[in-house]
Design a protein around this motif. Structure first.
Motif, short mmCIF file in Angstrom:
data_model
loop_
_atom_site.label_atom_id
_atom_site.label_comp_id
_atom_site.label_asym_id
_atom_site.label_seq_id
_atom_site.Cartn_x
_atom_site.Cartn_y
_atom_site.Cartn_z
N LYS A 56 15.59 30.40 13.20
CA LYS A 56 14.48 30.92 12.40
C LYS A 56 14.65 30.51 10.95
CE LYS A 56 11.60 33.60 14.85
NZ LYS A 56 10.13 33.44 14.79
N GLY A 73 12.48 31.28 7.81
CA GLY A 73 11.29 31.96 7.31
C GLY A 73 10.39 32.34 8.47
N SER A 74 9.16 31.91 8.41
CA SER A 74 8.21 32.22 9.48
C SER A 74 8.20 31.14 10.56
CB SER A 74 6.80 32.36 8.89
OG SER A 74 6.41 31.15 8.25
N GLU A 75 9.00 30.07 10.38
CA GLU A 75 9.01 28.97 11.33
C GLU A 75 10.24 29.00 12.22
OE1 GLU A 75 8.52 25.17 9.57
OE2 GLU A 75 6.67 25.67 8.52
N THR A 76 10.12 28.45 13.41
CA THR A 76 11.24 28.26 14.32
C THR A 76 11.54 26.77 14.41
OG1 THR A 76 10.65 30.20 15.62
CG2 THR A 76 12.10 28.59 16.66
#
Length: 236
Positions: A15, A17-20
């Motif tokens: 992970k 931030g908001s991204e994988t």
């Protein structure tokens, strides 16, 4: 030959931030007993992540990893540590020797963790030092050894417990040309004696020592080259 490593559909996700982000993105790999394999790839390719999973230093987020037929992807930290101590010998670029211990004591460390007696530990350690032609430096501290000699001590430590697999991460990265040649000759001798070796390198000439070269790029295996058969498999 029996598979020592069987990886199926392995992904390693992080992970950010908001991204994988997928450091590994669907890797399938089999390595047979007695193979000498070089893992190659540019920085950020995923080869180090793959090495960490192969070495039971990390777990896949998704997928299966069978080591000597045992599923290890879901084991606890303690269970993975026991597997590492029993099954895998590690060689690192920076040697990772304890500075206040002699060569003999450094090589004996895996046997300490395995709970062997002092006599058994020292006997195994001396045998391993003999295999890398360094028994005459058994009582020397790392600071009293050259870089090549320190790496030979590290290899002796890796093989002391007679592991099923030797994993080497850029083992010649800090060495001069002469020492590099000596270290690679040791790996060739270990392979000839039946050891399974998995070596991570970014140097093509080092990878040439292996029977099989696997190229990792963008989290996937993109090329698998077997030297003897001259077979080149383009995965993607």
């Amino acid at each position: 030959m029996a598979n020592v490593v069987t990886i199926t559909g392995v992904k390693k996700l992080y992970k950010m931030g908001s991204e994988t982000v997928a450091a590994l993105n669907g890797v399938d790999l089999k390595i047979d007993s007695g193979e000498f394999v070089a893992l190659m790839g540019p920085s950020g390719s995923g080869k180090s992540t793959l090495m960490n999973i192969l070495g039971c230093l990390d777990r896949p987020s998704v997928g299966s990893y069978k080591l000597l037929g045992q599923e290890v992807s879901g084991l606890s930290d303690d269970e993975l540590a026991r597997i590492r101590n029993k099954t895998i010998g590690f060689v690192f670029q920076n040697f990772n020797l304890l500075p206040k211990l002699t060569s003999l004591e450094n090589v004996a460390l895996p046997a300490v963790y395995a709970g062997l007696s002092t006599k058994e530990r020292l006997s195994l350690a001396m045998d391993a030092l003999k295999k890398v032609s360094l028994s005459d430096r058994a009582e020397h501290l790392p600071s009293e050894l050259s870089g090549g000699q320190r790496q030979r001590v590290a290899i002796a430590r890796a093989i002391a417990m007679k592991p099923s697999i030797i994993m080497a991460d850029e083992p010649t990265g800090n060495l001069d040309t002469k020492s590099t040649g000596e270290i690679m000759e040791i790996f060739r001798d270990l392979h000839a004696a039946g050891s399974t070796i998995i070596l991570v390198t970014h140097e093509p000439d080092i990878a040439q020592a292996a029977d099989r070269q696997i190229l990792v790029k963008d989290g996937q295996i993109v090329k698998d080259i077997t030297k003897d058969s001259h077979e080149i498999i383009d995965i993607v």
